[in-house]
Design a protein around this motif. Structure first.
Motif, mmCIF file in Angstrom:
data_model
loop_
_atom_site.group_PDB
_atom_site.id
_atom_site.type_symbol
_atom_site.label_atom_id
_atom_site.label_comp_id
_atom_site.label_asym_id
_atom_site.label_seq_id
_atom_site.Cartn_x
_atom_site.Cartn_y
_atom_site.Cartn_z
ATOM 1 N N THR A 96 -31.802 -30.975 -8.729
ATOM 2 C CA THR A 96 -32.088 -30.821 -10.157
ATOM 3 C C THR A 96 -33.592 -30.865 -10.407
ATOM 4 O OG1 THR A 96 -30.046 -32.000 -10.533
ATOM 5 C CG2 THR A 96 -31.419 -31.663 -12.444
ATOM 6 N N HIS A 122 -35.118 -27.863 -12.755
ATOM 7 C CA HIS A 122 -34.791 -28.605 -13.969
ATOM 8 C C HIS A 122 -34.576 -27.618 -15.111
ATOM 9 C CE1 HIS A 122 -35.039 -31.751 -17.003
ATOM 10 N NE2 HIS A 122 -34.812 -32.577 -16.013
ATOM 11 N N MET A 175 -30.959 -36.370 -16.217
ATOM 12 C CA MET A 175 -32.004 -35.338 -16.257
ATOM 13 C C MET A 175 -33.375 -35.975 -16.500
ATOM 14 S SD MET A 175 -30.392 -32.519 -15.751
ATOM 15 C CE MET A 175 -31.285 -31.080 -16.239
#
Lengths: 600, 198
Positions: A522, A526, B164
């Motif tokens: 990730t 991103h 994230m």
């Protein structure tokens, strides 16, 4: 007596003459060419060979039939490479004296040299060898090459590009062997010979395939490469500049993460595992023999330290990573890979170490670069790679423009359709109670992928039994991560789940355990695409942007010279090299014009 | 391995009926996770009986050691029993009289021992006092099975956002290191100290 002094490249931190014992010249015949890193205060050397490192080829520097090496093996970590060159450069009948070395197993007493270098005299200072026959690596010239590619039945788009480039190479006589049958979209059936169709998969018996390719080769020079390796256009020039009689050799390798050649990474070419020598645990190989590279020991090996090796340095644990071997057929057959090891089972490390035991070093041919057509995200940390610096310490290398939002190549070599079906398979097998309303979106953006993975992990249903957990972890890496994860991770997760049960991958625990590699993936994409729409996404189109990007990279890579890479030329050399190794999209297409090339 | 959490009252008053009920529930459940409480056993018909021959009863005091802090699991005893009791038998752990935390500790130790067994037993029955039947049952099921936990949309979204953000922070940490290098490099260029080694 001609005296040549060797001087290490300064920044390698290898010993200089000031830190070494004084050179003793007594008892050496007057017509013998003396080579040493040591200095005699009373004798001025006739020639000084400066900047000696693991990329030096000193064999081509002299023609002599009587050579004396004084303390070379004791004084220099790159002695195996120098002694290999000297032993091969000597004519048959020549005398080679190795004096004043304090080593347990002299390099030239190893089995590779046994038939050719015969010890004729042993004195208190060392051994005198006589070269009675040519060494195995002296066989053949550099005009005949066999290119061997282990392949599988999947999409042949990368094999097509790889074979098309080989057909273009500046080699007078070449043959292309494929071990295994490529996918149906393979385009060059009439240009290749297929061998080893009896070798089954999975697991991928890569070592057996490479050995079969070597056995079937009809030319003395071997280039064994994986189908992701795109060779340089001037391959012939690179190997001729480097010279004949080479050991296990490879090119440095680049991978551009973007489609404009602006984000160059060093990618899987030549590694070093300095702590490997301290790994003393043995286990049973599949064929029953005891080895330090047995399946039971893989997690221990995995936990040792690996980095991209500096081309200037050499240790016993420096090894080509298996994707590109340039070797003599005779040398490979003397020391083939271990058939009982499969892909990613450290077969490359075991092979290089066994070769070292025999007296065959591994090294880089600095005159050519290859480019990788695809890359495993696992081999970089958020886009940075760990490298061995010139002085032997470790550092990180991150491309200059890595942080810029440039259009990127896919991160994982898997199409979106396949990624979706793999996720659905995982869900069916391990989380049947979980509803996945947005499954279709999870192959597009990182954020949606993460949501689905978190939901699946929390909804997992499994028995906390070693076999079941092990199967679950293997399915996770295959269907969700899309890459083979380190054995140490597998073992760590087994222990975590044994100790904590479901709490090992529920809640906040997901961040530092099971999703370690997903975090890395990730971080590299991103909020962007992870999977490929088609595999053509890996191949940039010919455009001015690629030329400009290559020029900028050629200029900036100059700052990494001697650090992450070694370039034998200046910016123009680098620019030509980058353009000459870029796998453009037309390489993956059907053949249009291959020019004057000779097939298999 | 089917997991049964059984009320002590049911086991001590009507063991054959309680085991018969457990057998029936296990055969009808998908997950193999079953609770046998006293009222359900009471409702069983009089002719419902289960043979006690296949039962291997282990009193839990065999699996614990007492020290100044209280009870601690005895991994060696657990491991010996795990290997010596034949797999085709029903293993019954009688934890009557023990408190919840001791039972959870023993079940955690039990998981670690059973983790590496190639073949698990047919059935594992945990007999506990009725007052702690439910929490002990949860601990029993979580010890051997990873049970699904269905996240809500919001929970998933929050966790994904945290993930994230953490990923970005990690990447920035490495980037910051890279910026330092860039600064040093620019300094070297500006002061003409940069000399490329040929």
């Amino acid at each position: 007596m001609p005296l040549w002094q060797l001087v290490h490249r300064k920044k390698l931190s290898y010993p200089s003459a000031k830190r070494l014992p004084e050179l003793r010249l007594d008892g050496i015949p007057s017509d013998s060419l003396v080579l040493s890193f040591r200095k005699n205060p009373e004798v001025r050397p006739d020639k000084v060979l400066r900047r000696i490192s693991a990329i030096s080829r000193i064999g081509s520097a002299f023609v002599a039939s009587d050579v004396t090496l004084v303390g070379v093996e004791s004084d220099s970590p790159v002695a195996p490479i120098l002694m290999w060159d000297i032993a091969h450069a000597l004519p048959v009948g020549a005398v080679l004296r190795v004096l004043d070395d304090v080593v347990d197993r002299p390099w030239l007493s190893r089995s590779y040299y046994a038939g050719a270098l015969v010890p004729v005299e042993r004195t208190s200072r060392g051994v005198v060898y006589c070269k009675e026959a040519p060494l195995p690596a002296e066989a053949g010239d550099l005009d005949s090459w066999t290119f061997g590619i282990p392949v599988g039945p999947e999409d042949a788009i990368f094999v097509n590009a790889c074979v098309k480039r080989i057909l273009e190479l500046d080699i007078p006589r070449k043959e292309i062997l494929l071990c295994g049958r490529p996918g149906d979209n393979f385009l060059y059936w009439d240009k290749v010979r297929i061998v080893g169709e009896d070798i089954t998969a999975p697991p991928v018996q890569i070592a057996r395939k490479k050995n079969r390719l070597a056995q079937e080769a009809s030319h003395p020079n071997l280039c064994l490469l994986h189908d992701r390796v795109f060779l340089p256009r001037d391959f012939g020039k690179a190997v001729r500049t480097f010279g004949n009689a080479f050991p296990l050799t490879t090119f440095q390798s680049l991978y551009f993460d973007d489609i404009f050649n602006l984000v160059p990474r060093r990618y899987s070419d030549f590694n070093v595992g300095n702590r490997l020598a301290g790994q003393t645990i043995f286990g049973a190989m599949r064929n029953g023999t005891a080895s330090r590279y047995a399946p039971a020991v893989f997690p221990v090996i995995d936990a040792t330290d690996f980095a991209f090796a500096n081309p200037h340095r050499y240790t016993r644990n420096t090894y080509p990573t298996g994707s590109l071997y340039i070797a003599k057929k005779s040398v490979w057959l003397l020391c083939p890979q271990n058939d009982s090891l499969m892909w990613t089972e450290f077969e490359d490390i075991e092979h290089a170490e066994r070769a070292w035991e025999m007296g065959i070093p591994s090294r880089i041919n600095p005159f050519g670069f290859s480019q990788s057509m695809n890359a495993r995200p696992l081999l970089s940390q958020f886009g940075a790679v760990r490298i061995e610096l010139r002085n032997g310490s470790y550092g990180m290398y991150r491309p200059f423009f890595d942080a810029l939002p440039l259009p990127r190549k896919p991160l994982i070599k898997r199409t979106m359709d396949r990624a979706l079906s793999e996720l659905a398979t995982f869900a069916r097998n391990w989380a049947p109670n979980v509803d996945l309303p947005d499954l279709s979106a999870s192959a597009i953006r990182s954020y949606d992928r993460i949501r689905t993975i978190i939901r699946l992990l929390h909804g997992t249903q499994l028995l906390i039994r070693r076999d079941d957990v092990s199967r679950f972890l293997k399915d996770f890496e295959r269907h969700v991560v899309g890459d083979q994860l380190p054995y140490a991770w597998h073992e760590h997760m087994l222990q975590q789940i044994r100790e904590k049960g479901k709490h090992a991958f529920h809640g906040n625990a997901i961040h530092d355990g099971i999703l370690r590699e997903i975090i890395n993936q990730t971080g590299q994409r991103h909020g962007r695409y992870v999977f490929a729409k088609t595999f053509y996404d890996y191949f940039p189109r010919r455009s001015k942007m690629v030329a400009v990007g290559s020029l900028i990279s050629a200029l900036l890579l100059g700052f990494q010279n001697h650090r992450a890479f070694y370039f034998p030329g200046g910016w123009l050399w680098r620019y030509r090299m980058l353009l000459g190794t870029t796998p453009y999209r037309d390489y993956a297409d059907a053949p249009t014009m291959i020019g004057k090339t000779e097939g298999a | 391995m089917n997991l049964v959490a059984m009320s002590a009252l049911a086991y001590w008053r009507e063991p054959q009926k309680a085991l018969a009920l457990a057998e029936r529930l296990v055969s009808e459940s998908h997950s193999g996770e079953v609770i046998v409480d006293w009222p359900s056993v009471l409702r069983m018909p009089a002719d419902s009986v289960h043979s006690l021959v296949s039962l291997h009863v282990i009193p839990m005091h065999r699996w614990v050691r007492e020290n100044t802090d209280g009870y601690r699991p005895d991994e060696k005893a657990i491991s010996e029993d795990a290997r010596s009791v034949p797999c085709e038998r029903i293993l019954l752990l009688d934890a009557t009289g023990f408190d919840e935390s001791t039972i959870i500790g023993v079940l955690n130790a039990t998981r670690m021992v059973w983790f590496s067994l190639a073949t698990w037993h047919k059935q594992f029955v945990l007999v506990v006092d009725d007052g702690i039947l439910l929490p002990s049952a949860e601990a029993l099921f979580n010890a051997f099975h990873c049970r699904p936990y269905i996240l809500t949309g919001r929970e998933t979204r929050d966790m994904a956002r945290v993930f994230m953000r953490q990923t970005l922070l990690l990447k920035w940490r490495i980037l910051r290191r890279g910026r330092g290098k860039l600064r040093r490099l620019l300094n070297r260029i500006l002061t003409s100290a940069y000399t490329s080694e040929k």
